[in-house]
Structures are given as C-alpha cells and as structure tokens.
Design an enzyme around this catalytic site. Structure first.
Site, PDB file in Angstrom:
ATOM      1  N   CYS A  83      51.741  65.405  35.566  1.00  0.00           N
ATOM      2  CA  CYS A  83      51.616  65.774  37.036  1.00  0.00           C
ATOM      3  C   CYS A  83      49.922  65.791  36.889  1.00  0.00           C
ATOM      4  CB  CYS A  83      51.964  67.044  36.937  1.00  0.00           C
ATOM      5  SG  CYS A  83      53.717  67.217  36.905  1.00  0.00           S
ATOM      6  N   HIS A 116      46.800  74.159  40.994  1.00  0.00           N
ATOM      7  CA  HIS A 116      47.813  73.364  40.579  1.00  0.00           C
ATOM      8  C   HIS A 116      49.041  74.165  41.255  1.00  0.00           C
ATOM      9  CE1 HIS A 116      50.144  70.477  38.555  1.00  0.00           C
ATOM     10  NE2 HIS A 116      50.959  71.324  37.890  1.00  0.00           N
ATOM     11  N   GLU A 155      47.732  80.090  35.146  1.00  0.00           N
ATOM     12  CA  GLU A 155      46.571  79.587  35.918  1.00  0.00           C
ATOM     13  C   GLU A 155      45.794  80.583  36.709  1.00  0.00           C
ATOM     14  OE1 GLU A 155      45.427  75.821  39.249  1.00  0.00           O
ATOM     15  OE2 GLU A 155      47.650  76.689  39.027  1.00  0.00           O
ATOM     16  N   LYS A 164      50.750  73.034  47.540  1.00  0.00           N
ATOM     17  CA  LYS A 164      52.114  72.697  47.149  1.00  0.00           C
ATOM     18  C   LYS A 164      52.950  73.352  47.776  1.00  0.00           C
ATOM     19  CE  LYS A 164      51.154  70.635  42.569  1.00  0.00           C
ATOM     20  NZ  LYS A 164      49.754  70.824  42.461  1.00  0.00           N
ATOM     21  N   HIS A 168      55.559  69.426  45.221  1.00  0.00           N
ATOM     22  CA  HIS A 168      54.879  68.682  44.117  1.00  0.00           C
ATOM     23  C   HIS A 168      55.008  67.252  43.948  1.00  0.00           C
ATOM     24  CE1 HIS A 168      52.920  68.625  40.312  1.00  0.00           C
ATOM     25  NE2 HIS A 168      53.694  69.362  39.553  1.00  0.00           N
ATOM     26  N   PHE A 174      53.036  68.053  32.137  1.00  0.00           N
ATOM     27  CA  PHE A 174      53.901  68.382  30.979  1.00  0.00           C
ATOM     28  C   PHE A 174      53.084  67.409  29.818  1.00  0.00           C
ATOM     29  CE2 PHE A 174      58.479  68.698  32.846  1.00  0.00           C
ATOM     30  CZ  PHE A 174      58.277  69.788  33.287  1.00  0.00           C
TER      31      PHE A 174
END
Length: 412
Positions: A164, A303, A314, A335, A340, A399
């Site tokens: 991502c 994010h 975060e 998002k 996403h 990831f």
C-alpha cells in the site's frame, strides 16, 4: 551539485469518485462516498459486501481497442491517468526531451484479474490455451511499461511494489531522480485493480476488510467502531518536473514536492510496528528532507485505513513527531470516501494533497461518529474545511512494514 527544485505541473486520476481529477476532487470536497455494494465479485460468496469500484470507465477513450485488450485494468487505469496528467501539464513529449522523461508507477498486486482468468483457462482447457499476453498483462511493472510506450517516454522506467506504499514510494523515488539530475520530467504515481475473487478472498481471510454491509458507513477511519478497510481501485498520476523547465515553458505550477521519507518496520508481515515507530521515522525523515519543522505542516493526509491498529498507531506516530503541534495540525483520511486503493493509494492521495494546496481546502474524514480515546487528533470530521494550506504531508504505510511520507508545498 545543488539539488534541483521539483514542481508538479500535471494531475491525472481514475477513481471510485470519478474518472478525472475534477470529478474526484469535487466529490471529495462535497464529502461524497465512492463505496457501494461490490459488483466485480459475487458479494454473497464473501463476508465483506462492499467495495469502492471504478465506474463507467471506457478504456478506448484513452487507447485503441487492440491495445486495451492486451492490458489488465490496472494498466488501463494508469495509461488513462497518465495521459490526462500529460495533457493537463501541456507537456509535449517529442524527440528533443523523450530521453529526459521518465516513468515511475507503482502497483501492489498487478494484474490479479488477468491471473484469475488465465488460471481458470489453464485448469479447464490446458496450458496451450493460456494467452501469450498472460505474463505481460499480469506483471506489476507493466503499467509503467505501457505508459512509456504509449507516451514515448524514454527516460528511467520503473515500478515500486511495496504493497500500500507503492504509489507513494514511486512518487518519492521519481522526485529524487529529478532532484539529482537523472531526468527532467517524471510521470509518477500508483495504480491498482484488485477487486477479483482471489484478492477479495485473501483480504477477507486476513480479516482486513470491513464487514459493515452499509456502504455509506463502512469506511470510517479513526472512528471507535471502525472494523476494517474497504477495498478500492483506480490510479493517481503526477507530472513532476524541474522548476527551471516549468518556468521555461510557461507551465502552470500546482505546487512543489519538497520532502520524502521511507523506512522499514522490520517487525511483522501485516501489522504495523508498535506505536507506529517506523511511520514516525518516515515522517521525521520527510520533514528533515524538506528542511521544515512540524509547525510548518498545515494538513496531514493520513494513511487512515479504518483498521484498528493502523489508525491507533498512526495517531501515536503523529504525536511522537509533531509533539505540541499534533493537536493543531489537521489530519484526515480521504479513504473514508475513496476506499483503500492499495498500491494506488499514495498516487490518488498525492493528487488530493496537491488540490488541497491549490484550493485551500482540507478534506474531511467522513463517517466519523464515535470518538476513540486512542485516536484524539483533529480529524476534520464529516465536513471539508476552508483554510489556507501551504504544506501537506501525505502518509502511506504497507504490508511488509513499508512506511512513506511525502511533503508537498505551495509554490513560491
């Protein structure tokens, strides 16, 4: 050698909120959602029922039918967004500059639908029936490859595949190519078309997707009742070029890219490092690269995936880097509206960051209803905010422990 200033002169987008920058941005500002019941897989087969799909996209508006048939949708989206961005920049890629025009477009998964279609054909009809275009349609670098071919860009041609963070890494790396003199122009961003049976099943099995079957509220970053992300698709592309080139050709300058930070968690294949330690280092790196202080940042496009751990850590990471300014800086996750976009997230969110500077608007975090004591920053709940925006940080975390922060600044 003195580092060259790098500006943004063109934008392109294909997203769940519209198949161009204007419609995407207008819907972002209006707080509209691109999430609906998933149609590209049978929702009755999966525990997750919603997705943020690209709608009414016609590839032959951007390429001929023969070429389109040899491209997976993730590549089609990138070609379309790249052509829009080049047109927006009024950049003529001719023989004089072709060798100095590079392409760096990331994708986290690549041609998943192509893989599924051809594997089914392999099982049902045997290996001789697998398409000769299977491999070049599937591999993640082919978006960059096809954009180069379609536009005649002969400079560095690359693809970051960092889950991502792919789109953000690609923009950051493209920025550095220009800054150090390796190219004068870069077509950079991310693209993804992951809504296929295998990918949807995999993310469901990983318990990463929201099980909320209300499309309007499923993606709810930083909300106490968040339960997973909503899978999206599309592409976001920027035209980066030297300030000298942009001035020489009289190009419109949207803003400047001034900072890039990239780190690894060295922690876990899917979970973020405790307290967002890796994300915090990426943000600090970006600030240092830009020679800015936390107080200089007006807005953080987070994010903000709507997952329990990402949003919590975060938030902790932002606090650790921004200190006393953390409560003053606006933080939102778009998002909540786009879903996403995985490897394309950094691309589309960079487009949003640049538009935020241009229009002096901070997008909202929609679907924010119930505050979470562990997520206690200013998330710009539910309604976009009109405010002067000089500096935006955009975060992308992937990831594998990939962390990226980009910093965009108003051009002066």
């Amino acid at each position: 050698m003195e580092e060259r200033r790098v500006v943004i002169t063109g934008l392109g987008a294909v997203s769940p909120l519209g198949n161009d920058v204007k419609s995407t941005w207008d819907n972002i500002v209006a707080g509209k959602s691109g999430v609906d019941f998933v149609t590209k897989v049978n929702k009755d087969d999966f525990p997750a029922k919603v997705a943020a799909e690209v709608k009414d996209f016609e590839p032959t508006s951007y390429m001929d039918k023969k070429d389109a048939r040899k491209m997976d949708p993730f590549t089609q989206y990138a070609v379309a967004a790249a052509k829009m961005a080049v047109e927006d920049a009024k950049l003529e890629i001719n023989e004089d500059i072709a060798n100095r025009v590079g392409v760096w477009i990331g994708s986290g998964i690549g041609g998943m639908q192509t893989w599924e279609d051809q594997h089914k054909k392999f099982l049902e009809k045997g290996p001789r029936r697998v398409s000769p275009f299977f491999v070049p349609m599937m591999i993640p670098d082919m978006a960059a490859g096809q954009v180069s071919i379609q536009l005649g860009a002969k400079g560095i041609n690359s693809c970051s595949t960092t889950a991502c963070a792919s789109g953000a890494n690609s923009i950051g790396d493209a920025f550095k190519v220009i800054q150090r003199g390796g190219a004068d122009y870069m077509i950079a961003g991310g693209t993804e078309a992951p809504i296929s049976n295998m990918a949807f099943a995999g993310f469901c099995s990983a318990k990463a997707l929201s099980l909320n079957d209300d499309p309007q509220s499923a993606s709810r970053p930083f909300d106490k009742n968040r339960d997973g992300f909503v899978m999206g698709e599309g592409s976001g592309i920027l035209i980066l070029e030297t300030l000298e080139s942009a001035q020489k050709r009289g190009a419109r300058i949207y803003g400047e890219i001034v900072g890039y930070g990239a780190t690894g968690d060295a922690y876990h294949i899917t979970a973020p490092a405790l307290d967002g330690e890796g994300a915090a280092r990426a943000m600090q790196q970006a600030l240092d690269d830009a020679n800015l202080s936390p107080a200089d940042v007006d807005y953080i496009n987070a994010h903000g995936t709507s997952t329990e751990l990402n949003d919590k850590y975060e938030t902790v990471a932002i606090k650790s880097v921004f200190g006393g300014h953390a409560g003053d800086v606006a933080v939102s996750s778009t998002k909540s509206m786009t879903g996403h976009l995985l490897g394309a997230a950094g691309g589309i969110e960079s487009v949003i960051a640049v538009k935020s500077i241009e229009d002096s608007v901070i997008p909202a975090t929609t679907n924010y209803e119930t505050s979470d004591p562990e997520c206690d920053l200013d998330y710009v709940p539910n309604k976009a905010r009109k405010q002067n925006v000089d500096v935006v940080m955009s975060n992308s975390l992937g990831f594998g422990g990939h962390n990226v922060a980009l910093i965009f600044k108003k051009y002066e």
